[in-house]
Write a protein that holds these residues in place. Structure first.
Motif, PDB file in Angstrom:
ATOM      1  N   SER A  74       0.832  -1.188  -0.147  1.00 28.29           N
ATOM      2  CA  SER A  74      -0.186   0.130  -0.017  1.00 28.29           C
ATOM      3  C   SER A  74       1.048   1.374   0.158  1.00 28.29           C
ATOM      4  O   SER A  74       2.107   1.085   0.115  1.00 28.29           O
ATOM      5  N   ASP A  75       0.213   2.362  -0.314  1.00 25.45           N
ATOM      6  CA  ASP A  75       1.012   3.605  -0.147  1.00 25.45           C
ATOM      7  C   ASP A  75       1.753   3.829   1.012  1.00 25.45           C
ATOM      8  O   ASP A  75       2.813   4.489   1.098  1.00 25.45           O
ATOM      9  N   THR A  76       1.075   3.553   2.132  1.00 26.19           N
ATOM     10  CA  THR A  76       1.737   4.008   3.417  1.00 26.19           C
ATOM     11  C   THR A  76       2.757   3.089   3.704  1.00 26.19           C
ATOM     12  O   THR A  76       4.033   3.123   4.050  1.00 26.19           O
ATOM     13  N   ASN A  91       6.758   6.580  -6.161  1.00 24.75           N
ATOM     14  CA  ASN A  91       5.857   7.703  -6.594  1.00 24.75           C
ATOM     15  C   ASN A  91       4.851   7.952  -5.693  1.00 24.75           C
ATOM     16  O   ASN A  91       4.044   6.986  -5.258  1.00 24.75           O
ATOM     17  N   GLN A  92       4.829   9.223  -4.935  1.00 25.79           N
ATOM     18  CA  GLN A  92       3.792   9.562  -3.973  1.00 25.79           C
ATOM     19  C   GLN A  92       3.397  10.933  -3.894  1.00 25.79           C
ATOM     20  O   GLN A  92       3.838  11.822  -4.128  1.00 25.79           O
ATOM     21  N   SER A  93       2.096  10.737  -3.543  1.00 24.61           N
ATOM     22  CA  SER A  93       1.258  12.054  -3.371  1.00 24.61           C
ATOM     23  C   SER A  93       1.656  12.660  -2.406  1.00 24.61           C
ATOM     24  O   SER A  93       1.974  12.408  -1.266  1.00 24.61           O
ATOM     25  N   SER A  94       1.617  14.168  -2.428  1.00 20.84           N
ATOM     26  CA  SER A  94       1.850  15.110  -1.398  1.00 20.84           C
ATOM     27  C   SER A  94       0.981  14.699  -0.051  1.00 20.84           C
ATOM     28  O   SER A  94       1.486  14.800   1.173  1.00 20.84           O
ATOM     29  N   SER A  95      -0.186  14.136  -0.125  1.00 23.56           N
ATOM     30  CA  SER A  95      -1.075  13.839   0.757  1.00 23.56           C
ATOM     31  C   SER A  95      -0.573  12.850   1.621  1.00 23.56           C
ATOM     32  O   SER A  95      -0.766  12.900   2.948  1.00 23.56           O
ATOM     33  N   ILE A  96       0.090  11.834   0.952  1.00 21.52           N
ATOM     34  CA  ILE A  96       0.646  10.849   1.961  1.00 21.52           C
ATOM     35  C   ILE A  96       1.932  10.994   2.333  1.00 21.52           C
ATOM     36  O   ILE A  96       2.350  10.644   3.598  1.00 21.52           O
ATOM     37  N   LEU A  97       2.750  11.677   1.657  1.00 26.29           N
ATOM     38  CA  LEU A  97       3.972  12.299   1.840  1.00 26.29           C
ATOM     39  C   LEU A  97       3.885  13.068   3.207  1.00 26.29           C
ATOM     40  O   LEU A  97       4.898  12.969   4.052  1.00 26.29           O
ATOM     41  N   ALA A  98       3.053  13.702   3.298  1.00 28.65           N
ATOM     42  CA  ALA A  98       2.813  14.695   4.603  1.00 28.65           C
ATOM     43  C   ALA A  98       2.739  13.854   5.943  1.00 28.65           C
ATOM     44  O   ALA A  98       2.973  14.624   6.970  1.00 28.65           O
ATOM     45  N   THR A  99       2.565  12.654   6.004  1.00 28.09           N
ATOM     46  CA  THR A  99       2.957  11.560   7.264  1.00 28.09           C
ATOM     47  C   THR A  99       4.130  11.613   7.446  1.00 28.09           C
ATOM     48  O   THR A  99       4.371  11.442   8.716  1.00 28.09           O
ATOM     49  N   PHE A 170     -21.964  13.458   5.126  1.00 31.63           N
ATOM     50  CA  PHE A 170     -21.796  12.583   3.882  1.00 31.63           C
ATOM     51  C   PHE A 170     -20.322  11.676   4.364  1.00 31.63           C
ATOM     52  O   PHE A 170     -19.169  12.371   4.618  1.00 31.63           O
ATOM     53  N   LYS A 171     -20.479  10.495   4.225  1.00 31.83           N
ATOM     54  CA  LYS A 171     -19.547   9.632   4.434  1.00 31.83           C
ATOM     55  C   LYS A 171     -18.361   9.445   3.222  1.00 31.83           C
ATOM     56  O   LYS A 171     -18.732   9.081   2.251  1.00 31.83           O
ATOM     57  N   ILE A 172     -17.244  10.153   3.477  1.00 27.72           N
ATOM     58  CA  ILE A 172     -16.362  10.109   2.151  1.00 27.72           C
ATOM     59  C   ILE A 172     -14.982   9.532   2.685  1.00 27.72           C
ATOM     60  O   ILE A 172     -14.487   9.961   3.460  1.00 27.72           O
ATOM     61  N   ARG A 173     -14.507   8.743   1.604  1.00 31.24           N
ATOM     62  CA  ARG A 173     -13.084   8.342   1.556  1.00 31.24           C
ATOM     63  C   ARG A 173     -12.043   9.321   1.443  1.00 31.24           C
ATOM     64  O   ARG A 173     -12.249   9.993   0.327  1.00 31.24           O
ATOM     65  N   VAL A 174     -11.242   9.237   2.213  1.00 31.21           N
ATOM     66  CA  VAL A 174     -10.081  10.393   1.807  1.00 31.21           C
ATOM     67  C   VAL A 174      -8.527   9.504   2.191  1.00 31.21           C
ATOM     68  O   VAL A 174      -8.771   8.525   2.837  1.00 31.21           O
ATOM     69  N   PRO A 175      -7.807   9.983   1.640  1.00 37.87           N
ATOM     70  CA  PRO A 175      -6.276   9.350   2.002  1.00 37.87           C
ATOM     71  C   PRO A 175      -5.891   9.427   3.176  1.00 37.87           C
ATOM     72  O   PRO A 175      -6.846  10.327   4.044  1.00 37.87           O
ATOM     73  N   PRO A 176      -4.951   8.629   3.756  1.00 41.68           N
ATOM     74  CA  PRO A 176      -4.662   8.763   5.329  1.00 41.68           C
ATOM     75  C   PRO A 176      -3.955  10.079   5.227  1.00 41.68           C
ATOM     76  O   PRO A 176      -2.477   9.811   5.473  1.00 41.68           O
ATOM     77  N   ALA A 177      -4.397  11.122   5.206  1.00 43.55           N
ATOM     78  CA  ALA A 177      -3.915  12.454   5.153  1.00 43.55           C
ATOM     79  C   ALA A 177      -4.453  13.280   6.011  1.00 43.55           C
ATOM     80  O   ALA A 177      -5.627  13.850   5.741  1.00 43.55           O
ATOM     81  N   ASN A 195      -6.696   3.329   2.552  1.00 41.95           N
ATOM     82  CA  ASN A 195      -5.743   3.214   1.626  1.00 41.95           C
ATOM     83  C   ASN A 195      -6.235   3.096   0.402  1.00 41.95           C
ATOM     84  O   ASN A 195      -7.326   2.493   0.249  1.00 41.95           O
ATOM     85  N   PHE A 196      -5.672   3.581  -0.721  1.00 41.78           N
ATOM     86  CA  PHE A 196      -6.229   3.519  -2.211  1.00 41.78           C
ATOM     87  C   PHE A 196      -6.273   2.159  -2.771  1.00 41.78           C
ATOM     88  O   PHE A 196      -7.351   2.116  -3.328  1.00 41.78           O
ATOM     89  N   ASN A 197      -5.719   1.147  -2.134  1.00 36.74           N
ATOM     90  CA  ASN A 197      -5.677  -0.335  -2.773  1.00 36.74           C
ATOM     91  C   ASN A 197      -7.163  -0.763  -2.153  1.00 36.74           C
ATOM     92  O   ASN A 197      -7.525  -1.877  -2.635  1.00 36.74           O
TER      93      ASN A 197
END
Length: 334
Positions: A74-76, A91-99, A170-177, A195-197
Motif C-alpha cells: 500500500s502507499d503507506t 511515486n507518492q502523493s503530497s497527501s501521503i508524503l505529509a505523514t 456525507f461519508k467520504i473516503r479520503v487518503p490517510p492524510a 488506503n487507495f488499494n
C-alpha cells in the motif's frame, strides 16, 4: 471500463511495452521503482519512458524495474519501504508524503489554487523549493520537479454534492492524510481515511458514500463503476513526488545521478501535459460510462471553509514561512 487504448491515446499514444523490464545482465545497479497507479496511468507510462532513457544513457549500468498498482504494498507501506531502502524509488502523493514530512501537505490546503498557472508558479518556485528542502532532511529525497496528481473532485453513489450543505454527514473516503481529513471535518462531512488499494471495495460495499480524486484516477481505477455522480469541486490540488532512498541514490556515480534527475524531470513535464489533456477529455469519456457531472460554485465552498478555523489551524501548523510562500500565489487565506 475505459480502454487501455483510449488512455494511451490521450497520453500521446505512448506504448506501454515493457512495464516490467528485462534486467540487463551487465547492470551495476538494479533498483525498484514502485507506484500505486494503474499501469495505464500517465505516471507509469512516463516513468517507464524515463527508465528506458536512463538505461540507454547509462549504457545499462542502472537497471530500474517498474512495479505499478501497489504490487509491492500500500502507499503507506511503500513510504516505509523507500525510507528503509527496500524500494529505491517511489511515486507518492503530497497527501501521503505529509505523514512523513508535514510541510508537504501544504499544497493540499483547501481551495488554495485557482488554476494550473497558480499551481506551477508555486511548485516550480519558492513553495516547491521549500518542500523539497524539508523532504531532504529525512532518509528520502525528491528526485525531480513535482509531477501532477491533478485537482481532486468528489464522487458519490447517492446524494449529489452541489453545495457545502450537501456534505453534512456525507461519508467520504479520503487518503490517510491529516489535512484532507481536517478539510472535510470542517465542512461537516464524515471523512474515513482508507488506503487507495481498498477504495473500490469500500465504495462497492457502501462502507463510504463517496470519495475524492482527480479524474485520471477515477478513470483508471474504474471508480465510475461504483459511483453515479462527480461534483467538480476542485477542492484540493495534489502533487506526485518521485521519491528516492537517499543512500541508494548516493551510491550511484555522479554522472548516473545527473542522468536520473534529468530524465525524471523530462518525464515530469510530459506527465503534466498528459494530465492537462486527460482532465479535458476524460469528462466526456466518463459521461459515456454513465457518470453524471455536477458543476458547482467553488467560491461558495471556499467561503464555507473560511468561516471555520481550518485556515487558521493549518497556518499555525505549517508556520509563517511556509504559509507566506503559499499565500504569495494563493492570496490571503486566513
Amino acid at each position: 471500463m475505459i480502454s487501455r487504448r483510449s488512455l494511451v491515446k490521450a497520453a500521446a499514444a505512448i506504448p506501454l511495452c515493457g512495464i516490467l523490464t528485462h534486467r540487463a545482465s551487465a547492470a551495476e545497479f538494479t533498483y525498484k521503482f514502485a507506484t500505486g497507479q494503474d499501469p495505464t496511468h500517465p505516471v507509469n507510462i512516463r516513468a517507464q519512458e524515463a527508465i528506458n532513457r536512463i538505461r540507454e544513457a547509462t549504457g545499462g549500468r542502472l537497471e530500474i524495474t517498474l512495479f505499478p498498482a501497489n504490487q509491492l504494498g500500500s502507499d503507506t507501506e511503500l513510504l516505509s519501504q523507500v525510507r528503509n531502502g527496500g524500494v529505491e524509488f517511489f511515486n507518492q502523493s503530497s497527501s501521503i508524503l505529509a505523514t512523513l514530512v508535514p510541510s508537504a501537505g501544504i499544497v493540499n490546503t483547501g481551495f488554495a489554487f485557482a488554476d494550473y498557472d497558480a499551481v506551477w508558479k508555486a511548485m516550480d518556485g519558492e513553495l516547491g523549493g521549500y518542500i523539497r528542502a524539508q523532504v531532504a532532511k529525512t532518509p528520502v529525497m525528491t528526485m525531480s520537479k513535482p509531477w501532477d496528481n491533478g485537482f481532486r473532485h468528489i464522487t458519490s453513489s447517492g446524494r449529489e454534492i452541489r453545495s457545502p450543505d450537501d456534505l453534512k454527514n456525507f461519508k467520504i473516503r479520503v487518503p490517510p492524510a491529516p489535512i484532507l481529513t481536517s478539510l472535510f471535518k470542517a465542512l461537516d462531512a464524515g471523512p474515513a481515511p482508507i488506503n487507495f488499494n481498498e477504495v473500490y471495495s469500500a465504495l462497492q460495499t457502501k462502507v463510504v458514500d463517496g470519495q475524492e480524486n482527480p479524474l485520471p484516477i477515477i478513470a483508471t481505477a474504474r471508480l465510475y463503476e461504483v459511483q453515479s455522480s462527480c461534483s467538480m469541486t476542485g477542492h484540493v490540488w495534489d502533487a506526485y513526488w518521485i521519491l528516492g532512498n537517499k543512500r541508494a541514490f548516493e551510491r550511484l556515480p555522479h554522472d548516473v545521478q545527473e542522468i536520473v534527475t534529468r530524465e525524471l524531470d523530462r518525464s515530469a513535464d510530459d506527465q503534466r501535459a498528459d494530465i492537462a489533456r486527460l482532465s479535458q477529455t476524460l469528462r466526456t469519456d466518463l459521461m459515456a460510462k454513465g457518470l453524471k457531472f455536477v458543476d458547482v460554485d467553488r467560491a461558495a465552498f471556499r467561503r464555507a471553509l473560511a468561516k471555520t478555523s481550518f485556515y487558521a489551524d493549518w497556518k499555525a501548523k505549517f508556520g509563517e514561512e511556509a504559509w507566506g510562500r503559499l499565500e504569495k500565489v494563493a492570496g490571503q487565506l486566513s
